[in-house]
Write a protein that holds these residues in place. Structure first.
Motif, short mmCIF file in Angstrom:
data_model
loop_
_atom_site.label_atom_id
_atom_site.label_comp_id
_atom_site.label_asym_id
_atom_site.label_seq_id
_atom_site.Cartn_x
_atom_site.Cartn_y
_atom_site.Cartn_z
N LYS A 31 19.44 -1.93 23.09
CA LYS A 31 19.42 -3.23 23.78
C LYS A 31 20.67 -3.43 24.63
O LYS A 31 20.67 -4.20 25.61
CB LYS A 31 19.28 -4.37 22.79
CG LYS A 31 20.52 -4.63 21.94
CD LYS A 31 20.32 -5.78 20.97
CE LYS A 31 21.59 -6.08 20.17
NZ LYS A 31 21.38 -7.19 19.20
N GLN A 32 21.76 -2.74 24.28
CA GLN A 32 23.01 -2.91 25.02
C GLN A 32 22.94 -2.31 26.42
O GLN A 32 23.77 -2.60 27.27
CB GLN A 32 24.17 -2.33 24.21
CG GLN A 32 24.45 -3.15 22.95
CD GLN A 32 25.44 -2.49 22.02
OE1 GLN A 32 25.24 -1.36 21.58
NE2 GLN A 32 26.51 -3.20 21.70
N MET A 33 21.90 -1.50 26.67
CA MET A 33 21.68 -1.00 28.03
C MET A 33 21.39 -2.16 28.99
O MET A 33 21.79 -2.12 30.16
CB MET A 33 20.52 -0.01 28.03
CG MET A 33 20.17 0.54 29.41
SD MET A 33 21.45 1.60 30.11
CE MET A 33 20.82 3.20 29.59
N PHE A 34 20.73 -3.22 28.51
CA PHE A 34 20.49 -4.39 29.36
C PHE A 34 21.80 -4.99 29.83
O PHE A 34 21.95 -5.38 30.99
CB PHE A 34 19.67 -5.45 28.60
CG PHE A 34 18.25 -5.09 28.35
CD1 PHE A 34 17.35 -4.97 29.40
CD2 PHE A 34 17.78 -4.90 27.06
CE1 PHE A 34 16.02 -4.65 29.17
CE2 PHE A 34 16.46 -4.58 26.82
CZ PHE A 34 15.57 -4.45 27.88
N VAL A 35 22.76 -5.08 28.92
CA VAL A 35 24.07 -5.65 29.25
C VAL A 35 24.77 -4.77 30.28
O VAL A 35 25.27 -5.26 31.32
CB VAL A 35 24.94 -5.79 27.98
CG1 VAL A 35 26.33 -6.29 28.35
CG2 VAL A 35 24.27 -6.72 26.99
N ALA A 36 24.81 -3.48 30.03
CA ALA A 36 25.49 -2.56 30.94
C ALA A 36 24.86 -2.58 32.33
O ALA A 36 25.57 -2.63 33.34
CB ALA A 36 25.48 -1.15 30.37
N ARG A 37 23.53 -2.56 32.37
CA ARG A 37 22.86 -2.56 33.66
C ARG A 37 23.06 -3.88 34.40
O ARG A 37 23.29 -3.90 35.62
CB ARG A 37 21.35 -2.30 33.46
CG ARG A 37 20.98 -0.91 32.96
CD ARG A 37 21.05 0.15 34.03
NE ARG A 37 20.18 -0.13 35.14
CZ ARG A 37 18.90 0.21 35.21
NH1 ARG A 37 18.34 0.87 34.20
NH2 ARG A 37 18.18 -0.08 36.27
N ALA A 38 23.00 -4.99 33.67
CA ALA A 38 23.18 -6.30 34.30
C ALA A 38 24.59 -6.46 34.88
O ALA A 38 24.78 -7.12 35.90
CB ALA A 38 22.88 -7.41 33.30
N LEU A 39 25.57 -5.84 34.22
CA LEU A 39 26.95 -5.92 34.68
C LEU A 39 27.26 -4.94 35.81
O LEU A 39 28.34 -4.97 36.39
CB LEU A 39 27.91 -5.66 33.52
CG LEU A 39 27.97 -6.73 32.43
CD1 LEU A 39 28.74 -6.21 31.22
CD2 LEU A 39 28.62 -8.01 32.97
N GLY A 40 26.31 -4.06 36.10
CA GLY A 40 26.54 -3.06 37.13
C GLY A 40 27.46 -1.94 36.67
O GLY A 40 28.15 -1.31 37.48
N ALA A 41 27.46 -1.68 35.36
CA ALA A 41 28.31 -0.61 34.83
C ALA A 41 27.82 0.75 35.33
O ALA A 41 26.63 0.98 35.50
CB ALA A 41 28.31 -0.63 33.31
N ASP A 42 28.77 1.64 35.53
CA ASP A 42 28.44 2.98 35.99
C ASP A 42 28.04 3.90 34.84
O ASP A 42 27.24 4.83 35.03
CB ASP A 42 29.64 3.57 36.72
CG ASP A 42 30.06 2.70 37.89
OD1 ASP A 42 29.42 2.80 38.95
OD2 ASP A 42 31.00 1.89 37.74
N MET B 294 30.83 1.03 29.81
CA MET B 294 30.69 0.17 28.64
C MET B 294 30.62 1.06 27.41
O MET B 294 29.76 1.96 27.32
CB MET B 294 29.45 -0.70 28.75
CG MET B 294 29.37 -1.54 30.03
SD MET B 294 30.84 -2.56 30.37
CE MET B 294 30.78 -3.72 28.99
N THR B 295 31.54 0.85 26.46
CA THR B 295 31.68 1.76 25.34
C THR B 295 31.39 1.07 24.01
O THR B 295 31.17 -0.13 23.95
CB THR B 295 33.09 2.38 25.34
OG1 THR B 295 33.13 3.46 24.41
CG2 THR B 295 34.17 1.36 24.98
N ALA B 296 31.40 1.88 22.94
CA ALA B 296 31.08 1.41 21.59
C ALA B 296 29.66 0.86 21.53
O ALA B 296 29.38 -0.15 20.90
CB ALA B 296 32.09 0.37 21.10
#
Length: 220
Positions: free
Chosen positions: A121-132, A114-116
């Motif tokens: 707070k955007q760490m919540f989004v990345a973690r919830a999506l299972g981003a590496d 997940m970029t940009a």
């Protein structure tokens, strides 16, 4: 410590990848434009093969075009990497339309970044999506008047003790000194421009010491 070279300029790849410093290469449409490339016409299989030949283990590239085509774009990048013999990782911007496309991209089975990122707070989004990976734009955050160090410190703490951490791949760095400060917070994964890479390898005092050694040998 894991370093990536952040550019689409293959001349810079040719110059800097043989140093052995870099695990892989990262790029996006802006970097491609700076390298004189038309992002929509890039032959990703050829790019991946070139990166592989230079010793890269990974090539990260950002989805582009209409969001409705992101899944097909990602699938083509994964396939280009498979054929070239290098892992390709899909970069997805942290905006709602791209976030909504992420589960379908993730279902293809490849790794995602997940970029940009501009906010912890955007760490919540990345973690919830299972981003590496998640890539905070440290330099741009600071230049926008944000407390970039505080956001990056928070992101490091959010990963502490996580079952499966989302690797923070710090991007938009302006100097090795910024890297040192971030390493002090616990960050150990960075993607850097060719200019920062050159600055990382060159210290005036080290050069002076080396020249002194060489002069001593020649004088004997």
């Amino acid at each position: 410590m894991t370093l990536y070279l952040d550019t689409a300029d293959r001349a810079a790849w040719d110059e800097l990848m043989p140093t052995g410093l870099f695990h892989g290469v990262t790029t996006n449409p802006l970097l491609a434009a700076r390298a004189g490339l038309d992002y929509a016409r890039i032959d990703w299989q050829a790019m991946a093969a070139h990166a592989r030949d230079l010793g890269a283990m990974e090539l990260h590239a950002q989805v582009a075009g209409p969001v409705e085509g992101y899944v097909d774009w990602a699938g083509a990048l994964y396939e280009a990497g498979r054929i070239a013999g290098i892992e390709t990782i899909v970069k997805i911007p942290l905006v709602e339309a791209a976030i909504r496309a992420t589960p379908a991209i993730k279902s293809l089975g490849g790794r995602i970044l997940m970029t940009a990122c501009y906010d912890a707070k955007q760490m919540f989004v990345a973690r919830a999506l299972g981003a590496d990976f998640i890539a905070p734009y440290f330099g741009r955050m600071a230049e926008a008047g944000m407390d970039a160090m505080d956001h990056l410190a928070t992101m490091a703490r959010m990963n502490a003790g996580a079952g499966k951490p989302c690797t923070v791949l710090v991007a938009s760095l302006r100097s090795p000194e910024q890297m040192v400060a971030l390493a002090d917070l616990g960050h150990d994964c960075f993607t850097i421009s060719p200019d920062v890479a050159r600055a990382l390898m060159n210290c005036p005092q080290s050069i002076a010491a080396f020249e002194s050694f060489e002069a001593t040998i020649k004088a004997r």
